[in-house]
Scaffold this motif. Structure first.
Motif, short mmCIF file in Angstrom:
data_model
loop_
_atom_site.label_atom_id
_atom_site.label_comp_id
_atom_site.label_asym_id
_atom_site.label_seq_id
_atom_site.Cartn_x
_atom_site.Cartn_y
_atom_site.Cartn_z
N ALA A 135 -11.33 -6.03 28.54
CA ALA A 135 -10.14 -5.33 28.05
C ALA A 135 -9.84 -5.76 26.62
CB ALA A 135 -8.96 -5.64 28.95
N ASP A 136 -9.72 -4.77 25.72
CA ASP A 136 -9.53 -5.08 24.30
C ASP A 136 -8.99 -3.83 23.60
OD1 ASP A 136 -9.73 -5.65 21.59
OD2 ASP A 136 -11.71 -6.58 21.75
N PRO A 137 -7.81 -3.92 22.99
CA PRO A 137 -7.23 -2.75 22.33
C PRO A 137 -8.06 -2.22 21.16
CG PRO A 137 -6.00 -4.73 21.78
CD PRO A 137 -6.94 -5.09 22.89
N THR B 225 -8.04 1.23 26.58
CA THR B 225 -6.82 1.54 27.33
C THR B 225 -6.33 0.31 28.10
OG1 THR B 225 -7.46 3.86 27.57
CG2 THR B 225 -5.80 3.03 29.10
N LYS B 226 -7.27 -0.41 28.71
CA LYS B 226 -6.90 -1.62 29.43
C LYS B 226 -6.28 -2.65 28.49
CE LYS B 226 -8.44 -0.52 33.58
NZ LYS B 226 -7.54 -0.35 34.75
N GLY B 227 -6.86 -2.78 27.31
CA GLY B 227 -6.31 -3.73 26.34
C GLY B 227 -4.94 -3.31 25.85
N GLU B 228 -4.74 -2.01 25.67
CA GLU B 228 -3.45 -1.52 25.18
C GLU B 228 -2.35 -1.69 26.22
OE1 GLU B 228 -5.20 1.88 22.11
OE2 GLU B 228 -4.52 2.47 24.12
N ILE B 229 -2.67 -1.48 27.49
CA ILE B 229 -1.63 -1.67 28.50
C ILE B 229 -1.26 -3.15 28.61
CG2 ILE B 229 -3.26 -1.77 30.44
CD1 ILE B 229 0.41 -0.53 30.45
N GLU B 230 -2.23 -4.03 28.45
CA GLU B 230 -1.90 -5.46 28.44
C GLU B 230 -0.93 -5.78 27.30
OE1 GLU B 230 -5.21 -8.07 28.43
OE2 GLU B 230 -6.05 -7.36 30.32
N ASN B 231 -1.23 -5.31 26.11
CA ASN B 231 -0.37 -5.57 24.96
C ASN B 231 1.02 -5.00 25.14
OD1 ASN B 231 -2.39 -6.93 23.66
ND2 ASN B 231 -2.72 -5.40 22.05
N ASP B 232 1.10 -3.77 25.67
CA ASP B 232 2.40 -3.12 25.82
C ASP B 232 3.23 -3.75 26.94
OD1 ASP B 232 1.89 -1.43 23.72
OD2 ASP B 232 1.17 0.22 24.96
N LEU B 233 2.57 -4.24 27.97
CA LEU B 233 3.31 -4.95 29.02
C LEU B 233 3.90 -6.25 28.49
CD1 LEU B 233 0.93 -4.47 32.10
CD2 LEU B 233 3.23 -3.51 31.83
N GLU B 234 3.17 -6.90 27.61
CA GLU B 234 3.66 -8.15 27.04
C GLU B 234 4.93 -7.95 26.23
OE1 GLU B 234 1.84 -12.09 24.78
OE2 GLU B 234 0.66 -10.25 24.91
N LYS B 235 5.08 -6.77 25.65
CA LYS B 235 6.26 -6.48 24.82
C LYS B 235 7.53 -6.28 25.65
CE LYS B 235 3.39 -4.16 21.34
NZ LYS B 235 3.04 -2.84 20.74
N ILE B 236 7.39 -6.02 26.94
CA ILE B 236 8.56 -5.74 27.77
C ILE B 236 9.44 -6.96 27.93
CG2 ILE B 236 9.29 -5.13 30.13
CD1 ILE B 236 6.88 -3.29 30.29
N GLY B 237 8.83 -8.13 28.07
CA GLY B 237 9.63 -9.35 28.15
C GLY B 237 9.62 -10.06 29.49
#
Length: 241
Positions: A145-147, A156-168
């Motif tokens: 997984a890598d954005p 896509t897998k990397g992007e969802i990881e990054n975006d989930l991290e932004k939620i808090g």
């Protein structure tokens, strides 16, 4: 902090589906958790469900599915359309979320449909649960997984990881299996061929490239939520073979 927590904390406020406020107090980290499970009928999700229902640290497991599951005293099974989720619902009032939700472009029908599930739906559920008080989230991601990947799937897998991290989320875990073993409800020819190849050469390959066992992926997800270890964590495929 006095080292104790109560059922009266605002992280779980819903009563409709069988959990009630009480004055009972638990040592810090020992309060039974209410967990939302997405993808309970998949190859990993089935193992997660079995483990979660037998996990003493979980009080209730709320599973959103498209078809009914067998009854269990700890299970709250809601048959819903995941593509038409409400902005607010009682089932989002949980302590943690486990998502094994995922598909492929071939199964989804297009790149857009694949991304709508693996990224869009996972992100929407994560945001709703976090807004309702959830503090733990664990996701089945993927080896590689890598954005910035050239592979649309891995990007896509990397992007969802990054975006989930932004939620808090205070505790966030990504489990990154390689090719999964087990039997799926739908055939995936490329995976079937891959299993044959890895079955032959697996013993001489580095551990991280071997077939990942669904039950080990499931155990990593359940343990991540049950422990609630603060921070962002990666469970690599090398520990899942």
């Amino acid at each position: 902090m006095n080292g104790w927590i109560s059922d009266q904390e605002p992280s779980v406020t819903a009563t409709r589906y069988g959990w009630q406020r009480s004055s009972k107090r638990y040592p810090m980290g020992e309060k039974p958790l209410h967990v939302l499970l997405i993808g309970a009928t998949g190859v990993v999700g089935r193992h997660v469900l079995d483990l979660a229902l037998n996990e003493s640290r979980f009080a209730k497991v709320i599973a959103l599915t498209r078809r009914p599951l067998p009854e269990h005293p700890k299970l709250i099974n809601l048959v819903v359309d995941l593509n038409d989720l409400p902005a607010e619902a009682d089932w989002f009032f949980v302590d943690g979320v486990i998502s094994t939700l995922g598909t492929t472009q071939r199964v989804a029908g297009s790149a857009e449909a694949f991304r709508a599930i693996d990224h869009g739906l996972n992100l929407a559920i994560a945001k709703r649960a976090h807004d309702s008080g959830a503090t733990h989230f664990a996701l089945t991601s993927s080896l590689g997984a890598d954005p910035s990947s050239r592979s649309f799937y891995l990007r896509t897998k990397g992007e969802i990881e990054n975006d989930l991290e932004k939620i808090g989320y205070s505790s966030l875990t990504f489990v990154r299996p390689g090719l999964l073993g087990g039997t799926r409800s739908e055939r995936r020819l490329s995976e079937d061929l891959g299993k044959v190849v890895l079955g032959v050469f697996g013993p001489i390959l580095p551990t991280r490239w071997r077939i990942s066992r669904p039950e080990r992926v499931a155990r990593a997800l359940v343990d991540a939520i049950a422990s609630g270890k603060p921070g962002r964590h990666i469970v690599d495929s090398s520990s899942l073979a």
